[in-house]
Scaffold this motif. Structure first.
Motif, PDB file in Angstrom:
ATOM      1  N   GLU A 156      -4.398  -0.449 -12.344  1.00 49.52           N
ATOM      2  CA  GLU A 156      -3.003  -0.715 -12.685  1.00 49.52           C
ATOM      3  C   GLU A 156      -2.848  -2.230 -12.794  1.00 49.52           C
ATOM      4  OE1 GLU A 156       1.049   0.727 -12.966  1.00 49.52           O
ATOM      5  OE2 GLU A 156      -0.815   1.834 -12.872  1.00 49.52           O
ATOM      6  N   HIS A 161       0.793  -1.228   0.000  1.00 52.81           N
ATOM      7  CA  HIS A 161       0.000   0.000   0.000  1.00 52.81           C
ATOM      8  C   HIS A 161       0.832   1.288   0.000  1.00 52.81           C
ATOM      9  CE1 HIS A 161      -3.999  -1.975   1.449  1.00 52.81           C
ATOM     10  NE2 HIS A 161      -3.684  -2.289   0.218  1.00 52.81           N
ATOM     11  N   LYS A 162       2.146   1.154   0.030  1.00 50.34           N
ATOM     12  CA  LYS A 162       2.984   2.358  -0.087  1.00 50.34           C
ATOM     13  C   LYS A 162       2.932   2.918  -1.506  1.00 50.34           C
ATOM     14  CE  LYS A 162       6.050   1.361   3.713  1.00 50.34           C
ATOM     15  NZ  LYS A 162       7.389   1.055   4.172  1.00 50.34           N
ATOM     16  N   THR A 163       2.752   2.041  -2.501  1.00 48.04           N
ATOM     17  CA  THR A 163       2.703   2.490  -3.897  1.00 48.04           C
ATOM     18  C   THR A 163       1.406   2.099  -4.593  1.00 48.04           C
ATOM     19  OG1 THR A 163       3.842   0.480  -4.597  1.00 48.04           O
ATOM     20  CG2 THR A 163       5.206   2.439  -4.207  1.00 48.04           C
ATOM     21  N   ASN A 164       0.761   1.055  -4.123  1.00 42.11           N
ATOM     22  CA  ASN A 164      -0.468   0.551  -4.726  1.00 42.11           C
ATOM     23  C   ASN A 164      -1.515   0.367  -3.636  1.00 42.11           C
ATOM     24  OD1 ASN A 164       1.913  -0.787  -6.415  1.00 42.11           O
ATOM     25  ND2 ASN A 164       0.150  -0.549  -7.764  1.00 42.11           N
ATOM     26  N   CYS A 172      -6.434  -3.630  -8.495  1.00 35.41           N
ATOM     27  CA  CYS A 172      -5.134  -3.042  -8.202  1.00 35.41           C
ATOM     28  C   CYS A 172      -5.115  -1.616  -8.738  1.00 35.41           C
ATOM     29  CB  CYS A 172      -4.024  -3.865  -8.855  1.00 35.41           C
ATOM     30  SG  CYS A 172      -2.361  -3.251  -8.507  1.00 35.41           S
ATOM     31  N   ARG A 191      -2.882   2.349  -8.475  1.00 34.33           N
ATOM     32  CA  ARG A 191      -1.761   3.150  -7.980  1.00 34.33           C
ATOM     33  C   ARG A 191      -2.339   4.073  -6.921  1.00 34.33           C
ATOM     34  NH1 ARG A 191       3.259   2.621  -8.511  1.00 34.33           N
ATOM     35  NH2 ARG A 191       3.480   4.835  -8.174  1.00 34.33           N
ATOM     36  N   SER A 192      -1.721   4.129  -5.779  1.00 30.57           N
ATOM     37  CA  SER A 192      -2.292   4.931  -4.710  1.00 30.57           C
ATOM     38  C   SER A 192      -2.236   6.427  -4.991  1.00 30.57           C
ATOM     39  CB  SER A 192      -1.652   4.613  -3.361  1.00 30.57           C
ATOM     40  OG  SER A 192      -0.284   4.411  -3.478  1.00 30.57           O
ATOM     41  N   ASP A 193      -1.370   6.868  -5.907  1.00 25.99           N
ATOM     42  CA  ASP A 193      -1.300   8.298  -6.198  1.00 25.99           C
ATOM     43  C   ASP A 193      -2.279   8.744  -7.299  1.00 25.99           C
ATOM     44  OD1 ASP A 193       0.062   6.991  -8.225  1.00 25.99           O
ATOM     45  OD2 ASP A 193       1.762   8.367  -8.241  1.00 25.99           O
ATOM     46  N   THR A 194      -2.872   7.796  -8.039  1.00 26.26           N
ATOM     47  CA  THR A 194      -3.795   8.175  -9.112  1.00 26.26           C
ATOM     48  C   THR A 194      -5.179   7.551  -8.956  1.00 26.26           C
ATOM     49  OG1 THR A 194      -3.232   6.311 -10.548  1.00 26.26           O
ATOM     50  CG2 THR A 194      -1.905   8.322 -10.771  1.00 26.26           C
TER      51      THR A 194
END
Length: 133
Positions: free
Chosen positions: A118, A49-52, A109, A111-114
């Protein structure tokens, strides 16, 4: 192949009648999913969860029988369908030979920033394939 997660029905799971209050099953399902990711998929959520992220986009549950305080449940996690960025997972709970509930959970899945879909990372996808029915 199924991933097995043992779950003892605890006092905190039960209503005053001593049976599992149905929202607690959703917590158990989530715990089983988190255990599956951390164990055989090699992707603990606190790292993944840091990136996804992998939010649930659909959950369907059929309840077959009640569970009571002290019952020993066996939650069985298996992939029903693996897509490019989604996975539908079956989580079935048994106490001995008796099925208590059957859940179908679809995760996506992102991306946690968008927050856009993904593809599953290759290493996770490869492990998920091992659990396809």
């Amino acid at each position: 192949m199924s991933h097995h997660v043992p779950q003892k029905v605890l006092f905190k799971h039960c209503d005053p009648a001593g049976i599992v209050f149905y929202p607690r099953y959703f917590e158990m399902i989530n715990d089983a999913m988190e255990d599956w990711f951390a164990g055989p998929l090699g992707a603990p959520w606190e790292v993944f969860h840091k990136t996804n992220a992998c939010p649930s986009v659909e959950i369907n549950v059929t309840f077959m029988a009640v569970s009571r305080h002290g019952d020993q449940l066996d939650l069985r996690v298996q992939v029903e369908k693996l897509g490019r960025s989604s996975v539908t997972v079956l989580v079935d709970a048994y106490c001995g030979d008796q099925q208590r509930f059957a859940a179908r959970v679809t995760l996506v899945c992102i991306r946690s920033d968008t927050t856009r879909p993904e593809p599953w990372p290759d290493e996770i996808r490869t492990q998920m394939e091992r659990f396809s029915g």
